[in-house]
Design an enzyme around this catalytic site. Structure first.
Site, short mmCIF file in Angstrom:
data_model
loop_
_atom_site.label_atom_id
_atom_site.label_comp_id
_atom_site.label_asym_id
_atom_site.label_seq_id
_atom_site.Cartn_x
_atom_site.Cartn_y
_atom_site.Cartn_z
N HIS A 149 -8.37 4.89 -7.31
CA HIS A 149 -9.83 5.02 -7.11
C HIS A 149 -10.11 6.51 -6.97
O HIS A 149 -9.30 7.25 -6.40
CB HIS A 149 -10.28 4.36 -5.80
CG HIS A 149 -10.46 2.87 -5.86
ND1 HIS A 149 -10.08 2.04 -4.82
CD2 HIS A 149 -11.02 2.07 -6.81
CE1 HIS A 149 -10.38 0.79 -5.14
NE2 HIS A 149 -10.96 0.79 -6.34
N CYS A 164 -12.18 4.99 2.51
CA CYS A 164 -12.39 3.66 1.92
C CYS A 164 -12.69 2.61 2.97
O CYS A 164 -13.14 1.52 2.62
CB CYS A 164 -11.32 3.22 0.96
SG CYS A 164 -9.72 3.85 1.10
#
Ligand code: ARG
Length: 262
Positions: free
Chosen positions: A163, A257
């Site tokens: 990511h 995150c």
């Protein structure tokens, strides 16, 4: 005041393997993950001064704790993530419900996969979209139309940095904190040409998620064990707040995150 959406780690664990960090055999310690998560929340609330919105954790959704992957929300419009891996697709309805119940206009993408603020980050005037691993490059054209923002796609080439937020973070002072080898050469060149203020993270600290930080004003909350990065951030005038988050490394995640900026 900054508001962050978070989800307590009641059902967090490693139940499948969808990135190179995850090993089902690497059992998480539920007490430790809870205490690390609560330390992170306490730091965010007490030291940084953010307001937290808590989602209800759901059994069978061990990664719901990573709210960065909820989608993207801006100007009252929330575009919900469309996860690449079936293992996480069950989370989509909970994120969708949360945004609907909280008054957002909710949009679902028709084609392509998109993993939310884990892959879409930016400064006020320009956003960056990670592609090549979880999110498809094509979705950024649609998102750029929806939000009327320039979005620069950046290609991720290392599976450990799957990511964009695992290897890249725009800081509030205009600097970029990032790990160049996670990107293809074209993206590396583009970043270097356009952004004069770059804080480059070593591979050792990148693997401790030194780029996965929450930056609010001049505060940076980051995983502990990233001393070189902290030193450079301090030179740029940031106040750093290290938090032990190694239980979440087992899933391939860290400070950033575990939060979603509302
Ligand atoms: N286990 C999760 C996954 O592989 C971790 C997600 C971390 N989120 C992030 N925005 N980097 O999807």
């Amino acid at each position: 005041m900054s508001r962050l959406l978070v989800c307590p780690p009641d059902y967090y664990g490693i139940e499948y393997e969808i990135n190179p960090w995850m090993r089902i055999s690497d059992v998480t310690d539920s007490e430790k993950s809870k205490s690390q998560w609560y330390d992170l929340m306490k730091t965010l609330e007490d030291d940084v001064g953010v307001e937290l919105e808590r989602m209800i954790p759901i059994k069978g959704c061990p990664d719901l704790v990573f709210t960065a992957n909820a989608g993207v929300a801006h100007n009252g419009i929330a575009v919900i993530s469309k996860f690449k891996h079936p293992e996480r697709q069950g989370e989509e309805k909970y994120f969708k419900n949360w945004f609907t119940e909280h008054g957002y206009k909710v949009v679902s993408l028709e084609d392509g996969s998109f993993e939310g603020a884990g892959d879409l980050l930016g400064f006020d005037d320009i956003w960056f979209g990670g592609c090549g691993q979880r999110s498809d490059k094509e979705v950024y054209t649609t998102l750029s139309d929806i939000y009327d923002k320039e979005i620069i796609p950046l290609k991720l080439v290392n599976e450990k940095f799957y990511h964009l937020d695992t290897c890249f973070c725009p800081l509030s002072g205009g600097e970029l904190l990032y790990y160049p080898p996670a990107f293809d050469l074209y993206s590396q060149k583009l970043i270097a040409e356009r952004w004069p203020f770059r804080v480059i993270v070593s591979s050792q600290e990148a693997e401790r998620f030194a780029c996965n930080v929450v930056c609010v004003g001049n505060h940076v909350v980051l995983p502990s064990g990233c001393d070189e990065t902290m030193k450079v951030l301090k030179q740029y005038g940031y106040i750093t707040h290290p938090v032990e988050l190694n239980e979440f490394f087992k899933s391939g995640g860290s400070a950033k995150c575990l939060t979603f900026a509302l």
